[in-house]
Design an enzyme around this catalytic site. Structure first.
Site, mmCIF file in Angstrom:
data_model
loop_
_atom_site.group_PDB
_atom_site.id
_atom_site.type_symbol
_atom_site.label_atom_id
_atom_site.label_comp_id
_atom_site.label_asym_id
_atom_site.label_seq_id
_atom_site.Cartn_x
_atom_site.Cartn_y
_atom_site.Cartn_z
ATOM 1 N N HIS A 15 0.818 -1.212 0.000
ATOM 2 C CA HIS A 15 0.000 0.000 0.000
ATOM 3 C C HIS A 15 0.850 1.259 0.000
ATOM 4 O O HIS A 15 0.533 2.229 -0.690
ATOM 5 C CB HIS A 15 -0.934 -0.007 1.217
ATOM 6 C CG HIS A 15 -2.113 -0.913 1.041
ATOM 7 N ND1 HIS A 15 -3.257 -0.790 1.788
ATOM 8 C CD2 HIS A 15 -2.329 -1.948 0.193
ATOM 9 C CE1 HIS A 15 -4.142 -1.715 1.413
ATOM 10 N NE2 HIS A 15 -3.589 -2.437 0.448
ATOM 11 N N VAL B 66 0.696 3.704 -3.400
ATOM 12 C CA VAL B 66 0.052 5.005 -3.252
ATOM 13 C C VAL B 66 1.048 6.129 -3.435
ATOM 14 O O VAL B 66 0.837 7.071 -4.196
ATOM 15 C CB VAL B 66 -0.630 5.135 -1.879
ATOM 16 C CG1 VAL B 66 -1.174 6.550 -1.689
ATOM 17 C CG2 VAL B 66 -1.765 4.119 -1.761
#
Length: 260
Positions: free
Chosen positions: A72, A76
């Protein structure tokens, strides 16, 4: 999610000390390096390794949680196996819910959506399949896989029935099921064998083996564990190098939950 607080505290304290000490010494770098803390904090890796092993021993889900955190973070703000970690990555000074929602591949994506999401980050179809193999450990909430077990047809009937007992059609949203029912706490290639048997837990999992272009790669990894582990490690290193903040870019957070 359960945590081993003593191990987490050791890990957090060590990382903070090493990063802050490194900053005070003015050790800024324009790129990541596996020896980034060799001078400023030579015991960093051994201490972190010990703390992580302790945490995983106390809570088997911790390994999956750390993999998910890495994925993640890299997607991102762009264990089962081993690889040389590139160190020196700085924390972002901002956080974006919209960026997370648009960058992180959703478990409802079809194969074309998965291929596009990973291609946008520079990953091949083969690397998509390899990285998806991280689902050989960890668990998912009922609300994420309910639609699949009650409405999809490309799922083993006995597998679906066993899941329904813990994931009713209504309620129980937070009830958990292992992503890999065969060996949920072992990092192996069972995930791919499950897909061939139509026992992928998430819709996005089974899309990797559903008559599409990635079927052959799933077959390859299901029969060759060593190949999967090698490709997974290489893909993880590549993911760690997704537009990292280094040197004077970004910051070293004193509280990992928020910007300084």
């Amino acid at each position: 999610m359960a945590h081993s607080y003593s191990s987490s505290a050791i890990l957090t304290t060590t990382i903070k000390f090493c990063l802050l000490f490194s900053l005070l010494l003015g050790m800024v770098s324009a790129q990541l390096s596996p020896t980034f803390y060799a001078t400023s904090c030579p015991n960093a890796l051994s201490t972190i390794n010990s703390a992580v092993n302790s945490a995983v021993s106390s809570e088997k889900r911790m390994g999956a949680s750390l993999l998910r955190l890495h994925f993640h973070d890299c997607f991102v703000n762009a264990s089962g196996t081993n690889w040389t970690v590139q160190l020196g990555r700085r924390d972002s000074t901002t956080a974006s819910l919209s960026a997370a929602n648009s960058n992180i591949p959703a478990p409802t994506l079809n194969l074309s959506g998965l291929l596009s999401a990973f291609s946008n980050k520079g990953f091949t179809a083969k690397e998509l399949v390899a990285l998806s193999g991280s689902h050989t450990i960890g668990q998912a909430r009922c609300t994420v896989f309910r639609t699949r077990i009650y409405n999809e047809t490309n799922i083993d009937s006995s597998f679906a029935t066993s899941l329904k007992s813990n994931c009713p059609s209504t309620g129980g949203d937070n009830n958990l099921a292992p992503l890999d029912l065969t060996s949920p706490t072992s990092f192996d290639n069972a995930y791919f064998k499950n897909l061939i048997s139509n026992k992928g837990l998430l819709h996005s999992d089974q899309q990797l083996f559903n008559g599409g272009s990635t079927d052959s790669q799933v077959n390859a990894y299901s029969s060759n564990s060593a190949s999967f582990l090698t490709d997974f490690a290489n893909a993880m290193v590549k993911m760690g190098n997704l537009s990292p903040l280094t040197g004077t870019s970004g910051q070293i957070r004193t509280n990992c939950r928020k910007a300084n």
